[in-house]
Design a protein around this motif. Structure first.
Motif, PDB file in Angstrom:
ATOM      1  N   TYR A  39      10.481   0.856   2.861  1.00 14.24           N
ATOM      2  CA  TYR A  39       9.878  -0.175   2.028  1.00 14.24           C
ATOM      3  C   TYR A  39      10.688  -1.473   2.100  1.00 14.24           C
ATOM      4  O   TYR A  39      10.123  -2.571   2.155  1.00 14.24           O
ATOM      5  CB  TYR A  39       9.784   0.273   0.569  1.00 14.24           C
ATOM      6  CG  TYR A  39       9.164   1.621   0.336  1.00 14.24           C
ATOM      7  CD1 TYR A  39       8.378   2.239   1.304  1.00 14.24           C
ATOM      8  CD2 TYR A  39       9.351   2.303  -0.860  1.00 14.24           C
ATOM      9  CE1 TYR A  39       7.803   3.473   1.081  1.00 14.24           C
ATOM     10  CE2 TYR A  39       8.787   3.535  -1.106  1.00 14.24           C
ATOM     11  CZ  TYR A  39       8.011   4.128  -0.124  1.00 14.24           C
ATOM     12  OH  TYR A  39       7.453   5.359  -0.346  1.00 14.24           O
ATOM     13  N   VAL A  40      12.013  -1.331   2.093  1.00  6.74           N
ATOM     14  CA  VAL A  40      12.890  -2.509   2.178  1.00  6.74           C
ATOM     15  C   VAL A  40      12.677  -3.239   3.505  1.00  6.74           C
ATOM     16  O   VAL A  40      12.610  -4.469   3.550  1.00  6.74           O
ATOM     17  CB  VAL A  40      14.367  -2.101   2.023  1.00  6.74           C
ATOM     18  CG1 VAL A  40      15.288  -3.308   2.267  1.00  6.74           C
ATOM     19  CG2 VAL A  40      14.623  -1.516   0.641  1.00  6.74           C
ATOM     20  N   PHE A  41      12.538  -2.469   4.583  1.00 10.95           N
ATOM     21  CA  PHE A  41      12.314  -3.068   5.907  1.00 10.95           C
ATOM     22  C   PHE A  41      11.017  -3.883   5.926  1.00 10.95           C
ATOM     23  O   PHE A  41      10.987  -5.021   6.405  1.00 10.95           O
ATOM     24  CB  PHE A  41      12.266  -1.971   6.967  1.00 10.95           C
ATOM     25  CG  PHE A  41      11.810  -2.453   8.322  1.00 10.95           C
ATOM     26  CD1 PHE A  41      12.672  -3.146   9.151  1.00 10.95           C
ATOM     27  CD2 PHE A  41      10.505  -2.223   8.747  1.00 10.95           C
ATOM     28  CE1 PHE A  41      12.246  -3.607  10.397  1.00 10.95           C
ATOM     29  CE2 PHE A  41      10.069  -2.666   9.976  1.00 10.95           C
ATOM     30  CZ  PHE A  41      10.946  -3.361  10.811  1.00 10.95           C
ATOM     31  N   LEU A  42       9.933  -3.300   5.405  1.00  8.34           N
ATOM     32  CA  LEU A  42       8.653  -4.003   5.386  1.00  8.34           C
ATOM     33  C   LEU A  42       8.714  -5.245   4.494  1.00  8.34           C
ATOM     34  O   LEU A  42       8.195  -6.311   4.853  1.00  8.34           O
ATOM     35  CB  LEU A  42       7.550  -3.071   4.891  1.00  8.34           C
ATOM     36  CG  LEU A  42       7.194  -1.893   5.800  1.00  8.34           C
ATOM     37  CD1 LEU A  42       6.230  -0.942   5.095  1.00  8.34           C
ATOM     38  CD2 LEU A  42       6.586  -2.378   7.107  1.00  8.34           C
ATOM     39  N   ILE A  65       0.825  -1.212   0.000  1.00  6.02           N
ATOM     40  CA  ILE A  65       0.000   0.000   0.000  1.00  6.02           C
ATOM     41  C   ILE A  65       0.859   1.262   0.000  1.00  6.02           C
ATOM     42  O   ILE A  65       0.617   2.196  -0.773  1.00  6.02           O
ATOM     43  CB  ILE A  65      -0.954  -0.006   1.203  1.00  6.02           C
ATOM     44  CG1 ILE A  65      -2.023  -1.095   1.023  1.00  6.02           C
ATOM     45  CG2 ILE A  65      -1.625   1.357   1.376  1.00  6.02           C
ATOM     46  CD1 ILE A  65      -2.957  -1.243   2.188  1.00  6.02           C
ATOM     47  N   VAL A  66       1.887   1.308   0.855  1.00  8.55           N
ATOM     48  CA  VAL A  66       2.702   2.516   0.936  1.00  8.55           C
ATOM     49  C   VAL A  66       3.510   2.707  -0.346  1.00  8.55           C
ATOM     50  O   VAL A  66       3.721   3.829  -0.809  1.00  8.55           O
ATOM     51  CB  VAL A  66       3.625   2.475   2.176  1.00  8.55           C
ATOM     52  CG1 VAL A  66       4.746   1.467   2.002  1.00  8.55           C
ATOM     53  CG2 VAL A  66       4.199   3.858   2.468  1.00  8.55           C
ATOM     54  N   VAL A 107       5.649   7.914   9.292  1.00  4.63           N
ATOM     55  CA  VAL A 107       7.101   7.774   9.460  1.00  4.63           C
ATOM     56  C   VAL A 107       7.813   8.010   8.132  1.00  4.63           C
ATOM     57  O   VAL A 107       8.828   8.715   8.064  1.00  4.63           O
ATOM     58  CB  VAL A 107       7.443   6.377  10.018  1.00  4.63           C
ATOM     59  CG1 VAL A 107       8.943   6.134   9.951  1.00  4.63           C
ATOM     60  CG2 VAL A 107       6.955   6.240  11.453  1.00  4.63           C
ATOM     61  N   ALA A 108       7.269   7.424   7.055  1.00  3.80           N
ATOM     62  CA  ALA A 108       7.865   7.612   5.732  1.00  3.80           C
ATOM     63  C   ALA A 108       7.821   9.076   5.313  1.00  3.80           C
ATOM     64  O   ALA A 108       8.762   9.597   4.700  1.00  3.80           O
ATOM     65  CB  ALA A 108       7.143   6.742   4.710  1.00  3.80           C
ATOM     66  N   ALA A 109       6.729   9.771   5.654  1.00  2.88           N
ATOM     67  CA  ALA A 109       6.598  11.179   5.289  1.00  2.88           C
ATOM     68  C   ALA A 109       7.654  12.026   5.981  1.00  2.88           C
ATOM     69  O   ALA A 109       8.247  12.926   5.377  1.00  2.88           O
ATOM     70  CB  ALA A 109       5.200  11.676   5.659  1.00  2.88           C
TER      71      ALA A 109
END
Length: 541
Positions: free
Chosen positions: A451-454, A303-304, A432-434
């Motif tokens: 994104y890599v972490f997720l 989604i993100v 957090v990403a923002a």
């Protein structure tokens, strides 16, 4: 060749179980036969022979099932079309309503917030009143919200639009759970449930793509972007008409046909319950929570990434926003043809844990390319791999949630838990990403690390579940083919009985309650993050 979760030895099948004792093959066959006879009164060639119950036929024609799926899919197509339209209008809304990223994010974040607050109650209510009833009132409320949003864009009122979004969210909360609850009442695991999911989700992807692709065309040709939202209202009227027809259809089916049964276990498949099943909801099996752990990482990553794919493509490919939008749409919807095929594959050949592991690995590779290959070719490869990997997720996750559950009558509650976890993660990860991206001058060089972490989390959980499936039968049965599930249906019933009583039952209930506690803490954490983002102006994910 062995079955995951079991090891063969002579004429016996020994199982390494989490909360159950070992059973031999003769005991499994006897248990299965006893259960089938208890439900149907007859066993013939490992199939269930059903007799008339109360003057109603117990055999539902395939044509009736197909008609049911077609109507629910049509309802879902309308909703996905509307959501695709809304997602394509971000830049236009910001310009014509004179709002910034923070205010725009309040629209989508408000919807996520409402879902985390109410989705669990929606799941419980859907189990009680049935999927058709929930869709009926849910789509009606959703349409009221759509009308308010269209009116708000006409008069250019941002606050009015927030009100419409909140009301629309109430309806969306009801319908999200309801349609899959309907599918679970018609089809059992490995007996059409995954195929039905695949068909509906594949058509839904087409609906979202058409909505996203047509939004700017409608706005340009009509001369006012508000017409896009009024067209969404028209589509919602269509979904309401189909929903009403489906509601009458289900009432007709109830009078003509008796409840369906799982051909493997004999479990009665219910569309609605006589009372609220809170206790059963609080003793969901531990494999269920394993699937929730996978979707917490995989779905949130999807989604993100999807929400930011257009802007990333614009920066990395150095193209216009319109062209970048087409690239992101291809990454999001290109795999629509794989989804129905995957559903059929899972129904016949199982291997759910294998698919989850492959999905997680694919997501990880795609995100690594996005992070450490910030070139045109690297980003293009990332988008291509992501399109395939993301398509594997929804069907296998929803089907696995249903397959792990002992009680179909609380499937609505189980699926609501998935949505609550996903939306909580979306709020936290998005904000957090923002913050990371704002500190990096709106670049995607650092934020892609999130994104890599997720994706790494989804890969590790997927691989861990695949390996664990060889040691624990409750998890390993997700790998079973259709034939295996029919053959060992008695084992599923034996596991279910042991999990309800004794030490095994106590351990499972304690574990399930602890997982519920963790989920509530996650929701509260999402709320805290949401309000912090509003207070500090960082809610611009």
């Amino acid at each position: 060749m062995g079955i995951p979760g079991t090891t063969s030895s002579g004429s016996s099948v020994h199982t390494r179980q989490t909360f159950a004792e070992e059973l031999t093959l003769p005991e499994l066959v006897q248990e299965q036969s006893t259960e089938v006879i208890r439900v149907t009164g007859k066993v013939e060639n490992d199939t269930i022979s059903l007799k008339s119950e109360g003057g109603r036929s117990t055999k539902v024609p395939l044509s009736v099932k197909i008609l049911s799926v077609a109507m629910v899919t049509a309802i879902g197509f309308g909703s996905d079309w509307s959501s695709g339209v809304t997602g394509a209008m971000k830049s236009t809304l910001k310009k014509d309503l004179d709002i910034n990223n923070t205010k725009y994010a309040l629209l989508s974040s408000s919807e996520d917030f409402m879902k985390t607050a109410l989705i669990l109650f929606s799941g419980i209510i859907t189990d009680r009143i049935g999927g058709a009833g929930a869709m009926l009132y849910g789509n009606a409320i959703y349409s009221v919200g759509a009308i308010l949003i269209a009116a708000a864009t006409t008069v250019r009122s941002y606050k009015f639009m927030i009100l419409g979004t909140v009301i629309q969210a109430f309806g969306d909360i009801a319908t999200q759970v309801a349609q899959y609850k309907v599918f679970s009442s018609w089809f059992a695991p490995s007996n059409g449930f995954a195929s039905t999911l695949g068909f509906e989700l594949g058509v839904g992807k087409i609906g979202s793509f058409v909505g996203k692709a047509s939004a700017n065309i409608i706005a340009e040709n009509m001369g006012d972007f508000s017409w896009v939202y009024w067209m969404a209202v028209v589509m919602n009227v269509f979904t309401n008409v189909v929903t009403l027809i489906f509601w009458f259809f289900t009432r007709w089916c109830e009078k003509r046909y008796s409840a369906k049964h799982d051909p493997a276990t004999g479990e009665k498949l219910t569309e609605k319950n006589d009372h609220f099943e809170i206790q059963k909801m609080l003793q969901l099996p531990w494999p269920f929570w394993c699937i929730i752990a996978f979707t917490a990482f995989q779905t949130s990553c999807a989604i993100v990434f999807t929400n930011n794919a257009t802007e990333m493509a614009e920066q990395r490919f150095d193209v216009s926003a319109v062209t970048a939008g087409w690239y992101s749409a291809m990454a999001q919807y290109m795999g629509f043809f794989l989804v129905p095929c995957l559903g059929v594959f899972i129904d016949i050949l199982g291997n759910r844990l294998s698919v989850m592991a492959i999905c997680g690995i694919g997501m990880f590779i795609a995100m690594c390319l996005a992070k450490w290959g910030p070139t045109v070719s690297g980003t293009a490869a990332s988008f291509g791999i992501y399109a395939v990997a993301e398509s594997l997720g929804p069907v296998v996750i929803i089907d696995s949630i249903r397959t792990t559950m002992w009680y179909q009558e609380v499937f609505g509650s189980g699926y609501a838990i998935k949505i609550a976890v996903n939306n909580s993660m979306n709020i936290i990860v998005g904000i957090v990403a923002a913050v990371i991206q704002d500190k990096d001058d709106n670049s995607y060089n650092n934020v892609v690390g999130v994104y890599v972490f997720l994706a790494a989390g989804s890969m590790l959980v997927g691989i861990a579940l695949f390996v664990a499936g060889y040691f624990f039968i409750d998890l390993g049965r997700l790998q079973w083919t259709k034939k295996h599930r029919i053959r060992y249906g008695g084992l599923i019933n034996a596991q279910k009985e042991k999990i309800e009583e004794g030490d095994a039952g106590k351990k499972n209930r304690a574990f399930s309650v602890s997982m519920f506690t963790v989920m509530i803490l996650l929701i509260l954490g999402a709320w805290a993050t949401y309000f912090w983002g509003l207070a500090t102006g960082n809610n611009n994910a």
